[in-house]
Scaffold this motif. Structure first.
Motif, short mmCIF file in Angstrom:
data_model
loop_
_atom_site.label_atom_id
_atom_site.label_comp_id
_atom_site.label_asym_id
_atom_site.label_seq_id
_atom_site.Cartn_x
_atom_site.Cartn_y
_atom_site.Cartn_z
N ALA A 281 3.41 -5.34 -10.62
CA ALA A 281 2.69 -5.18 -9.36
C ALA A 281 3.41 -4.22 -8.44
O ALA A 281 2.79 -3.37 -7.78
CB ALA A 281 2.51 -6.53 -8.69
N VAL A 282 4.74 -4.33 -8.41
CA VAL A 282 5.50 -3.43 -7.53
C VAL A 282 5.35 -1.98 -7.99
O VAL A 282 5.12 -1.07 -7.19
CB VAL A 282 6.99 -3.85 -7.52
CG1 VAL A 282 7.84 -2.78 -6.85
CG2 VAL A 282 7.15 -5.18 -6.82
N VAL A 283 5.46 -1.79 -9.33
CA VAL A 283 5.35 -0.43 -9.85
C VAL A 283 3.95 0.14 -9.60
O VAL A 283 3.79 1.29 -9.21
CB VAL A 283 5.69 -0.41 -11.36
CG1 VAL A 283 5.35 0.93 -11.97
CG2 VAL A 283 7.15 -0.71 -11.56
N LEU A 284 2.93 -0.70 -9.80
CA LEU A 284 1.56 -0.22 -9.66
C LEU A 284 1.23 0.15 -8.23
O LEU A 284 0.56 1.15 -7.97
CB LEU A 284 0.59 -1.31 -10.13
CG LEU A 284 0.38 -1.44 -11.62
CD1 LEU A 284 -0.46 -2.67 -11.90
CD2 LEU A 284 -0.30 -0.21 -12.17
N SER A 285 1.67 -0.67 -7.29
CA SER A 285 1.25 -0.45 -5.91
C SER A 285 2.19 0.48 -5.16
O SER A 285 1.97 0.76 -3.99
CB SER A 285 1.16 -1.79 -5.18
OG SER A 285 2.39 -2.45 -5.27
#
Lengths: 183, 101
Positions: free
Chosen positions: A164-168
């Motif tokens: 989630a951190v990488v995606l957002s």
């Protein structure tokens, strides 16, 4: 008698909420209808003496997941766009109707030809004896028999958080000055 | 009139069907994720019902794992939705037909 009343009320709540999720034009209404369904299912868990799961259902689903949904809806802005109109994919509605008909036919077949045969195999994960509390049984099963799966879920959660951190994360733009200005 | 396990199973199946139809009909990725949650909840109800009717706690353990997986799925799915909408506002699932960057 009370069982029947509880079941009927909760079933109506669940089905109303479920239909509301897919019929509401506004995503916020969909999320609130989802909460309704989740609460109905939590009550049905209690009716089946799955007390711990009922609590977790309310805390995790209604408390965390739906709030996450609402947060993202608010973050992105509510758009009541032409959501239910026909998209690029031809035959989408037909496929949905076909799926519904086939699945309902299967359910109807199972209702008519119900078979309550049991295998007679002894329970592997702990027998519900109506004496031991539900939480004790669940904990014993979870931390004894399924402890490796439980450990793996922690890995899954870490992966999900990192994903989630990488995606957002905002991608580094070509022009760093404009990125600074936009932030 | 007694509530038998079959009633719960039928309700779980109906929730699964409604979720599946919603997944096919709706084009807003957020609502599609909610429909997946509906399907998972139908399955959860089925697992708890079998756990009760067969007297085996393992069904409830499985529901616990389904909850964890659902939470992880929602986190990643919403991350994807946020990233997509940031690229192209008002995006629907139909617009995501290309793997090109």
């Amino acid at each position: 008698m009370v069982d029947t009343i509880v079941f009927v009320i909760c079933a109506v709540i669940c089905l109303t909420g479920a239909i509301g999720v897919i019929a509401a034009r506004n995503p916020v209404h969909s999320a609130l209808m989802l909460v309704m369904t989740l609460f109905g299912i939590a009550v049905l868990f209690i009716a089946q003496e799955a007390h711990f799961l009922a609590a977790v259902q309310v805390i995790v689903y209604a408390g965390a997941i739906v709030v996450l949904f609402l947060f993202v809806i608010m973050l992105l802005g509510v758009d009541v766009a032409t959501d239910l109109e026909l998209g690029k994919l031809r035959g989408q509605k037909t496929a949905a109707a076909g799926f519904a008909v086939v699945a309902l036919a299967v359910v109807g077949y199972l209702i008519v030809n119900v078979d309550t045969t049991r295998t007679g195999v002894q329970s592997q994960g702990g027998v519900i004896d109506n004496v031991t509390p539900n939480v004790d049984l669940l904990a014993e099963s979870l931390f004894d028999q399924y402890v490796y799966a439980f450990e793996l879920t922690s890995v899954l959660l870490v992966v999900a958080v990192i994903g989630a951190v990488v995606l957002s994360r905002r991608h580094p733009p070509l022009d760093t000055d404009s990125a600074e200005a936009s932030n | 009139m007694e509530v038998s396990a079959n009633w719960y199973l039928v309700l779980g199946a109906l929730l699964f069907i409604i979720g599946g139809v919603g997944l096919l009909v709706r084009r807003n990725p957020l609502v599609m994720l909610m429909c997946v949650e509906l399907m998972l909840n139908g399955i959860n109800l089925t697992f708890v019902t079998f756990s009760r009717s067969l007297g085996d706690i393992a069904g409830q353990t499985v529901v616990f794992f389904v909850l964890v997986v659902a939470a992880a799925e929602v986190v990643v799915g919403l991350g994807l939705v946020v990233a997509l909408v940031r690229r192209q506002p008002g995006v629907t699932a139909d617009d995501l037909n290309a793997l090109k960057g």
